[in-house]
Design a protein around this motif. Structure first.
Motif, short mmCIF file in Angstrom:
data_model
loop_
_atom_site.label_atom_id
_atom_site.label_comp_id
_atom_site.label_asym_id
_atom_site.label_seq_id
_atom_site.Cartn_x
_atom_site.Cartn_y
_atom_site.Cartn_z
N TYR A 1 35.87 55.81 23.87
CA TYR A 1 34.91 54.86 23.95
C TYR A 1 34.10 54.82 22.35
O TYR A 1 33.79 53.78 22.05
CB TYR A 1 33.92 55.18 24.85
CG TYR A 1 34.28 54.65 26.17
CD1 TYR A 1 34.14 53.29 26.64
CD2 TYR A 1 35.11 55.57 26.96
CE1 TYR A 1 34.54 53.18 28.04
CE2 TYR A 1 35.35 55.16 28.28
CZ TYR A 1 35.09 53.94 28.78
OH TYR A 1 35.71 53.30 30.01
N LEU B 1 37.98 65.09 28.96
CA LEU B 1 36.57 64.77 29.00
C LEU B 1 36.31 64.34 27.34
O LEU B 1 35.59 63.14 27.26
CB LEU B 1 35.60 65.58 29.58
CG LEU B 1 34.83 65.36 30.96
CD1 LEU B 1 34.34 66.77 31.24
CD2 LEU B 1 34.18 64.30 31.17
N THR C 1 32.62 59.84 32.86
CA THR C 1 32.23 58.90 31.52
C THR C 1 31.66 57.68 31.97
O THR C 1 30.50 57.37 31.34
CB THR C 1 33.24 58.78 30.36
OG1 THR C 1 34.05 59.95 30.36
CG2 THR C 1 33.19 58.30 29.04
N THR D 1 35.96 60.36 25.94
CA THR D 1 34.74 60.20 25.14
C THR D 1 34.96 59.67 23.74
O THR D 1 34.42 58.44 23.50
CB THR D 1 33.71 61.29 25.06
OG1 THR D 1 33.81 61.99 26.36
CG2 THR D 1 32.28 60.89 24.81
N ALA E 1 28.43 64.12 27.81
CA ALA E 1 29.93 64.50 28.06
C ALA E 1 30.50 65.66 27.44
O ALA E 1 31.29 66.68 27.91
CB ALA E 1 30.79 63.30 27.72
N THR F 1 25.27 59.49 26.48
CA THR F 1 26.61 59.81 27.10
C THR F 1 27.43 60.80 26.45
O THR F 1 27.81 61.59 26.99
CB THR F 1 27.71 58.44 27.25
OG1 THR F 1 26.80 57.79 28.57
CG2 THR F 1 29.05 58.74 28.00
N ARG F 2 27.81 60.54 25.11
CA ARG F 2 28.39 61.29 24.02
C ARG F 2 28.14 62.70 24.37
O ARG F 2 28.83 63.68 24.47
CB ARG F 2 28.45 60.71 22.59
CG ARG F 2 29.34 61.71 21.75
CD ARG F 2 29.71 60.90 20.58
NE ARG F 2 28.38 60.45 19.83
CZ ARG F 2 28.54 59.92 18.74
NH1 ARG F 2 29.43 59.60 18.16
NH2 ARG F 2 27.43 59.34 18.07
#
Lengths: 515, 247
Positions: free
Chosen positions: A103, A96, A179, A100, A195, A191-192
């Protein structure tokens, strides 16, 4: 030293894979050896010795079990599945975090995304690299157990490497799905962060969960107490249930292994194919975040009247609070404090004996947390020139930064220490002293090995100085052992305490000299 | 006679080679001084020693009469250093950054708050005062760094390539601020590769090559030295060519 032949023109999956492999290889070599041949040899010797010792330990652990005879009954299946799940949650957590980064890490992405090359191929290669690194780490961790089982009980246990491969691929596929779901539902800005939280919870969650269950039902701190309990074994599904597929594959059942590999690799391939087309768009939206201005709530009052040390401490606390990657690096350590907290809660009012297990966990957590925070505050100074040109002595700057770190540790651990003090003042005193020593040692080591670095380099701090990392870990372990033995009322606590001081002395000797 | 803003004597520094070679330099109080030189001439090393970021191997530096070796803290109180890479924290707002700098230089909180508001307004950063610096452009970051340098009201401002990467508007704002400070009696020493800036703004120009001061004076004095009417660019290139090491 620098790897294969120069890249040939041409763009394709193989071309990107070679490019990535070459970069990864050079980075790994630079991190491990710093470009020095002597260091490479020393590290190779160290790895061989460490691997031998760990294999010996695994032999000692497994030999009695193998002598009893391993049969695929419920007890064995529960134990293997539970242990496998422990590995798998760690793999999923790592995947995970790594996905991340695929991206969010900028590095060469601007170059690649602005080129006519296919972003789908870049994404496929980078996702496969995440899967590979996840598998390699898990295989490295599991190898002493698998190798010793193969040595003692037969080569069919080597099928375990296939299970690791399948589970690594599955972890990466799930990480990718999570993600992408986060990108879709909460957007690139959050998201970061989410995550990272999910990765930390997944990584620590299962371990903590079964530890908590063991504490509640069996009063034990061992996670294996639950996996070996008759109640759990009795409640487990029958041996022919598909739940045991990974365990059976691990034990060398070929059809189960093939099915596992098909499921794992198939899931990863499907995830890559389905998500590759959106990669460019998501990576670009994540890149856009560095240009997004984040508005803070304006302060109602004017500037504070404060001393130079207060100004430095306030700055450090603000930066720690807002660090985007700090959460993933420290949340797991904080989560590991939950089982001792639970044990404290359940044993409230009981004899102090139950708390002996709490002390080393708190001491260890304090050391690890302090090491990370101290690196950020002392070495990770983004405006080094500004602080160095300010009218104050360098000693004052360092003191303020140390105070900032230790205050954070104190705030995190104070509630637990307070609860412990109410239950057992002696235990609280032992814990407070050892926590202070552990956090102080880790901070001191970071001070001795301080460098000038950007905060963004935080993840690489552990490879920047292996001597600092190892001495920090050993010192924390020794102070934790001191706390545990002292809490049990033995003068033998002096032994690990002396060892901790020796570790500190060695760290001082190894640290760079400063003029 | 008042002490010069900067008095350097016999300054030397070596790394793997000699970078600064027995430099003597005096900059008067209230002067705008441009330090020019080709890449690797030692300009940044000289200024980093003045700012207290590097220790000289030999020689003395005095800032408004205070020796940086014997009383570094007192000397630093008078100086502001602005480098080409803005020294700003991504995760602080400009206001928080200025509060931090004011705390380091122990500026009275009320005075610092007023000054910070004025500076942010002056530099066009007021609408962004409460945004994290992480999302700022290079020009905005450089302006935040400049505001930080000015919030403690220094007597000597040292700038190393402060206009690198700035757009015309931002460069104009920075230049206006610096000229304003000189009018108030503050001394400014600046390195730049943009010779037009030195030509227009500096009262005196020093040219450094191989760690030595090879020429110094006003633009007219430098022209006289070459014996012809030339642009600063021609003068600079001639001087550097004259002092190039033999092949």
């Amino acid at each position: 030293m620098t790897g294969p032949t120069p890249l040939q023109p041409g763009i394709g999956l193989g071309w990107f894979a070679r490019h990535e492999l070459r970069l990864a290889w050079r980075e790994w070599m630079a991190m491990m050896s710093g470009g020095r041949v002597t260091r490479r040899v020393a590290i190779a010797v160290f790895l061989v010795v460490a691997a031998s010792l760990i294999h010996l330990l695994a032999y000692g652990l497994l030999a009695p079990w193998v002598r009893q005879g391993i049969v695929p009954d419920r007890a064995t299946l529960v134990l293997l599945t539970g242990s496998g799940l422990l590995f798998w949650t760690v793999m999923l957590s790592q995947a995970l975090e790594s996905i991340t980064r695929v991206y969010y890490a900028r590095s060469d992405l601007d170059l690649i995304l602005s080129s006519p090359a296919s972003s789908r191929q870049v994404f496929a290669v980078r996702t496969a690299a995440v899967g590979l690194s996840t598998v390699l780490l898990a295989a490295l961790l599991a190898s002493p157990l698998l190798n010793m089982l193969a040595f003692l009980d037969g080569p069919h246990w080597l099928a375990g490497y296939g299970v690791v491969l399948a589970m690594g691929a599955l972890s990466t596929a799930i990480a990718l799905a999570v993600t992408l779901a986060l990108f879709r539902f909460v957007g690139p800005k959050r998201t970061r962060l989410i995550a990272q939280i999910v990765a930390a919870i997944v990584g620590a969650g299962f371990v903590i969960g079964i530890q908590a269950a063991a504490i509640i039902y069996y009063g034990s701190f061992s996670r294996f107490a639950l996996l070996q309990s008759p109640d759990v074994i009795a409640a487990a599904p029958p041996p022919d249930s598909p739940v045991w597929l990974p365990a059976k594959a691990l034990m060398g059942e070929v059809p189960a292994l093939v099915l596992m590999l098909v499921l794992g690799l198939g899931a990863l391939t499907l995830a890559i194919v389905l998500s590759a087309s959106s990669y460019g768009a998501h990576a670009i939206s994540a890149a856009g975040l560095s240009h997004v201005r984040s508005q803070r709530r304006p302060s109602r009052r004017g500037f504070r009247r404060m001393s130079q040390r207060q100004a430095l401490r306030l700055k450090e606390w603000r930066l720690l609070q807002r660090d985007p990657w700090l959460l993933s690096q420290t949340l797991m350590q904080i989560l590991y404090l939950l089982p001792p907290a639970l044990l404290l809660w359940l044993n409230f009012g009981n004899s102090a004996g139950a708390f002996v297990v709490v002390v080393p966990v708190l001491v260890m957590a304090a050391g690890q947390l302090a090491g990370g925070l101290a690196w950020l505050a002392i070495s990770g100074e983004d405006a080094h020139d500004l602080v160095a040109t300010a009218p104050l002595a360098p000693r004052t700057v360092l003191l303020a930064k140390i105070e900032a770190v230790l205050a954070v540790i104190a705030v995190i651990l104070a509630p637990l220490l307070l609860a412990l003090a109410i239950a057992s003042p002696f235990m609280a005193m032992v814990t407070a002293i050892c926590v202070t020593l552990s956090a102080g040692s880790a901070t001191t080591i970071q001070l001795w090995f301080r460098t000038v670095a950007r905060r963004a380099m935080f993840r690489r701090r552990q490879v920047a100085s292996r001597a600092a990392t190892l001495s920090e870990a050993f010192a924390s372990i020794m102070w934790a052992a001191t706390g545990a033995v002292w809490a049990s009322g033995s003068w033998l606590a002096l032994g690990p305490a002396v060892m901790a001081i020796v570790v500190l002395a060695l760290a001082r000797l190894l640290s760079p000299r400063r003029g | 006679m008042p002490a010069p803003a900067l008095a350097i004597s016999g300054l030397s520094k070596s790394f793997d080679r000699l970078v600064v070679d027995g430099l003597d330099l005096t900059v008067h109080a209230g002067e705008f001084y441009a330090l020019l030189g080709p890449n690797g001439a030692g300009k940044t090393t000289i200024l980093r020693m003045v700012a207290g970021l590097l220790q000289p191997d030999a020689g003395d530096i005095a800032i408004l009469g205070i020796n940086t070796r014997s009383d570094p803290v007192a000397a630093k109180r008078l100086v502001a250093w602005v480098s080409d890479e803005p020294m700003v924290y991504d995760r602080l707002t400009p206001l928080e950054y200025l509060e931090f700098v004011a705390g380091l230089w122990q500026v009275d909180a009320a005075i610092a708050a007023t000054r910070a508001a004025e500076l942010l307004d002056w530099l066009g950063l007021a609408p962004h005062a409460n945004e994290l610096c992480g999302g700022f452009s290079k020009g905005m970051l450089q302006k935040v760094a400049l505001a930080g340098a000015l919030v403690h009201d220094p007597r000597l401002i040292i700038l190393d390539e402060p206009l690198t990467g700035l757009d015309a508007g931002s460069a104009r704002q920075v230049k206006d601020v610096l000229l304003g400070k000189v009018r108030e009696g503050v001394t400014v020493i600046m390195t730049t590769h943009i010779l037009e800036v030195a030509e227009r703004m500096a009262e005196r120009i020093g040219v450094i090559a191989h760690g030595r001061l090879i020429a110094e004076g006003t633009l007219d004095e430098l022209r006289l030295r070459l014996g012809r009417q030339s642009s600063l660019e021609d003068i600079f290139l001639d001087l550097v060519a004259q002092h190039a090491p033999a092949a």
